[in-house]
Design a protein around this motif. Structure first.
Motif, PDB file in Angstrom:
ATOM      1  N   PRO A   2     -31.436 -38.240 -17.207  1.00  0.00           N
ATOM      2  CA  PRO A   2     -30.056 -38.757 -17.198  1.00  0.00           C
ATOM      3  C   PRO A   2     -29.044 -37.824 -16.529  1.00  0.00           C
ATOM      4  N   PHE A   3     -29.400 -36.543 -16.373  1.00  0.00           N
ATOM      5  CA  PHE A   3     -28.469 -35.586 -15.770  1.00  0.00           C
ATOM      6  C   PHE A   3     -28.674 -35.444 -14.260  1.00  0.00           C
ATOM      7  N   GLY A   4     -29.690 -36.081 -13.723  1.00  0.00           N
ATOM      8  CA  GLY A   4     -29.911 -36.009 -12.285  1.00  0.00           C
ATOM      9  C   GLY A   4     -31.335 -35.601 -11.942  1.00  0.00           C
ATOM     10  N   ILE A   5     -31.583 -35.527 -10.660  1.00  0.00           N
ATOM     11  CA  ILE A   5     -32.905 -35.160 -10.149  1.00  0.00           C
ATOM     12  C   ILE A   5     -32.944 -33.655  -9.908  1.00  0.00           C
ATOM     13  N   ALA A   6     -33.932 -33.002 -10.477  1.00  0.00           N
ATOM     14  CA  ALA A   6     -34.021 -31.550 -10.391  1.00  0.00           C
ATOM     15  C   ALA A   6     -34.732 -31.103  -9.129  1.00  0.00           C
ATOM     16  N   GLU A   7     -34.388 -29.912  -8.697  1.00  0.00           N
ATOM     17  CA  GLU A   7     -35.100 -29.225  -7.632  1.00  0.00           C
ATOM     18  C   GLU A   7     -35.870 -28.055  -8.251  1.00  0.00           C
ATOM     19  N   ARG A   8     -36.882 -27.587  -7.532  1.00  0.00           N
ATOM     20  CA  ARG A   8     -37.696 -26.491  -8.059  1.00  0.00           C
ATOM     21  C   ARG A   8     -37.569 -25.272  -7.149  1.00  0.00           C
ATOM     22  N   THR A  12     -46.410 -16.922 -13.402  1.00  0.00           N
ATOM     23  CA  THR A  12     -45.545 -17.747 -12.563  1.00  0.00           C
ATOM     24  C   THR A  12     -44.159 -17.842 -13.180  1.00  0.00           C
ATOM     25  N   SER A  13     -43.139 -17.835 -12.326  1.00  0.00           N
ATOM     26  CA  SER A  13     -41.770 -18.104 -12.749  1.00  0.00           C
ATOM     27  C   SER A  13     -41.201 -19.179 -11.829  1.00  0.00           C
ATOM     28  N   ALA A  14     -40.680 -20.222 -12.416  1.00  0.00           N
ATOM     29  CA  ALA A  14     -40.065 -21.298 -11.634  1.00  0.00           C
ATOM     30  C   ALA A  14     -38.734 -21.671 -12.274  1.00  0.00           C
ATOM     31  N   THR A  15     -37.771 -22.008 -11.437  1.00  0.00           N
ATOM     32  CA  THR A  15     -36.455 -22.409 -11.934  1.00  0.00           C
ATOM     33  C   THR A  15     -36.245 -23.895 -11.704  1.00  0.00           C
ATOM     34  N   PHE A  16     -35.885 -24.577 -12.768  1.00  0.00           N
ATOM     35  CA  PHE A  16     -35.537 -25.993 -12.779  1.00  0.00           C
ATOM     36  C   PHE A  16     -34.045 -26.056 -12.473  1.00  0.00           C
ATOM     37  N   LEU A  17     -33.678 -26.576 -11.309  1.00  0.00           N
ATOM     38  CA  LEU A  17     -32.298 -26.529 -10.836  1.00  0.00           C
ATOM     39  C   LEU A  17     -31.695 -27.931 -10.799  1.00  0.00           C
ATOM     40  N   LEU A  18     -30.620 -28.103 -11.543  1.00  0.00           N
ATOM     41  CA  LEU A  18     -29.880 -29.366 -11.564  1.00  0.00           C
ATOM     42  C   LEU A  18     -28.532 -29.155 -10.884  1.00  0.00           C
TER      43      LEU A  18
END
Length: 405
Positions: free
Chosen positions: A264-270, A186-192
């Motif tokens: 603290p930097f925000g809510i991430a999207e996946r 699996t590959s997933a990107t944590f996007l801020l």
């Protein structure tokens, strides 16, 4: 009269190089020419074309080892190992799009000559960290072998590593052996979204220092993510990207842990699997700056100082930039078409040191300014001694790295 030599074996390559050494006739060494515009223009009338020296000789998926001839297209190698659910973990960059060429034209020999690597370098290392052995021909016209075909064999290991990154100025590799690795499930990107450059660097460094096992960390300022050209990923604002790879449950757990750490930097999207892989391929190949002709620089700096370097340069000249390797690799685009090599290298020196490589520019620009970072005197002397040992007549890619190499 200009000539092109196209050997089909190591012995034929040796014969060409013996002739060149005897006649003291310089040669430009090419695979498929995909990186010909990198470095200084080669000062040679004749070409040694390795494109016919191609093909995979040995591939043992169970042993995680592959041997290929130097002119084998890297796209063929990647397709072969992908069919066995394996990969080249250093994910070499394809310079084609950035240099105005078709993608997929690089060769395995060119990858090693340039010591290429993509976003996973911060975890897996560069090409030199995955080479097990090679057969090559020196500028003297002498065949030599180093290393082996098993991962535990370290005999002669240093010599292949020395040749990686020498841009064909020391020897001509004819056959190379690499280790391959299983591809992640699996590959997933944590996007801020929405972070400034400095906050993004702080977030990336925090992630890299955690136990989340992040395999890539990049930041694209406002407008650059859109240029990746990815379907369904129309994000105009700045985007910070962290890649997680492995087994599904492990990726899920680490994603949640990273979300807590970076709250603290925000809510991430996946971003999931295929879309995640597409993002990182585009970042790897510097697609935000493809399609233009204005100069592009590749800056290697301390990760915590990357944003500082860019901030200083933005105040002095019209540039745009994005960050890979957790901020340690800065891709810099000079919007006004000027090189600005002196202020760029001065900014790097004043912000912790590093290297600036001119990746895209005209041939005349690559003559007027050093494309590669000038070496300190002791390193330059060492490089000259290596050149004298491997290529005493200066027949291999003369001038590619600098005037005397």
């Amino acid at each position: 009269m200009n000539s092109t030599f196209k050997p089909q074996s190591t012995d034929e390559t040796r014969d060409v190089l013996r002739w060149a050494a005897a006649e003291e006739t310089p040669l430009e060494i090419l695979g498929q020419g995909s990186k010909r515009a990198l470095g200084r223009p080669v000062q040679a009338a004749h070409v040694l074309d390795l494109s016919d020296l191609a093909g995979v000789e040995v591939y043992e998926p169970a042993e995680l080892v592959l041997t290929a001839r130097a002119g084998t297209p890297i796209a063929d190698v990647e397709a072969l190992v992908a069919a066995h659910n394996q990969e080249l973990s250093f994910e070499p960059m394809d310079y084609g799009p950035l240099l105005g060429q078709e993608p997929g034209r690089g060769t395995i020999g060119g990858v090693l000559a340039g010591n290429l690597a993509g976003p996973r370098r911060i975890k897996a290392g560069a090409a030199r960290d995955h080479i097990l052995g090679m057969e090559a021909v020196s500028g003297r016209g002498e065949i030599f072998k180093a290393g082996g075909r098993v991962v535990k064999n370290v005999t002669g290991y240093d010599l292949p590593r020395v040749l990686c990154g020498s841009w064909g100025t020391l020897a001509v590799a004819t056959t190379v052996t690499l280790k391959v690795n299983p591809r992640s499930e699996t590959s997933a990107t944590f996007l801020l979204p929405g972070l400034s450059d400095r906050d993004a660097v702080r977030a990336m460094c925090a992630a890299m220092g955690s136990s989340a096992e992040v395999s890539a960390a990049a930041h694209l300022p406002e407008g650059l993510f859109q240029r990746l050209g990815l379907a369904g990923q129309d994000r105009p604002g700045p985007v910070t990207l962290l890649r997680l790879e492995g087994f599904g449950p492990s990726v899920d757990y680490r994603f949640r842990a990273l979300g807590g750490l970076l709250a603290p930097f925000g809510i991430a999207e996946r971003v999931e699997h295929d879309a995640s892989r597409a993002i990182w391929s585009a970042v790897r190949d510097c697609l935000p700056f493809a399609g233009a002709r204005t100069p592009v620089w590749r800056l290697s700096v301390p990760p915590t100082r990357g944003a500082e370097v860019v901030d200083r340069l933005e105040r002095e000249m019209p540039v745009e930039a994005f960050y890979d390797w957790s901020g340690g690799l800065v891709w810099l685009h000079n919007l006004d078409g000027e090189l600005h090599d002196v202020p760029i290298r001065a900014a790097i020196a004043d912000c912790g040191g590093g290297h600036a490589t001119l990746v895209r520019a005209s041939a005349s620009s690559r003559v007027s300014a050093p494309p590669l970072q000038p070496q300190p005197a002791p390193l330059a002397a060492l490089a000259a001694r290596l050149k004298a040992q491997f290529d005493p007549h200066g027949v291999l890619n003369p001038g590619r790295m600098r005037v005397d190499l």
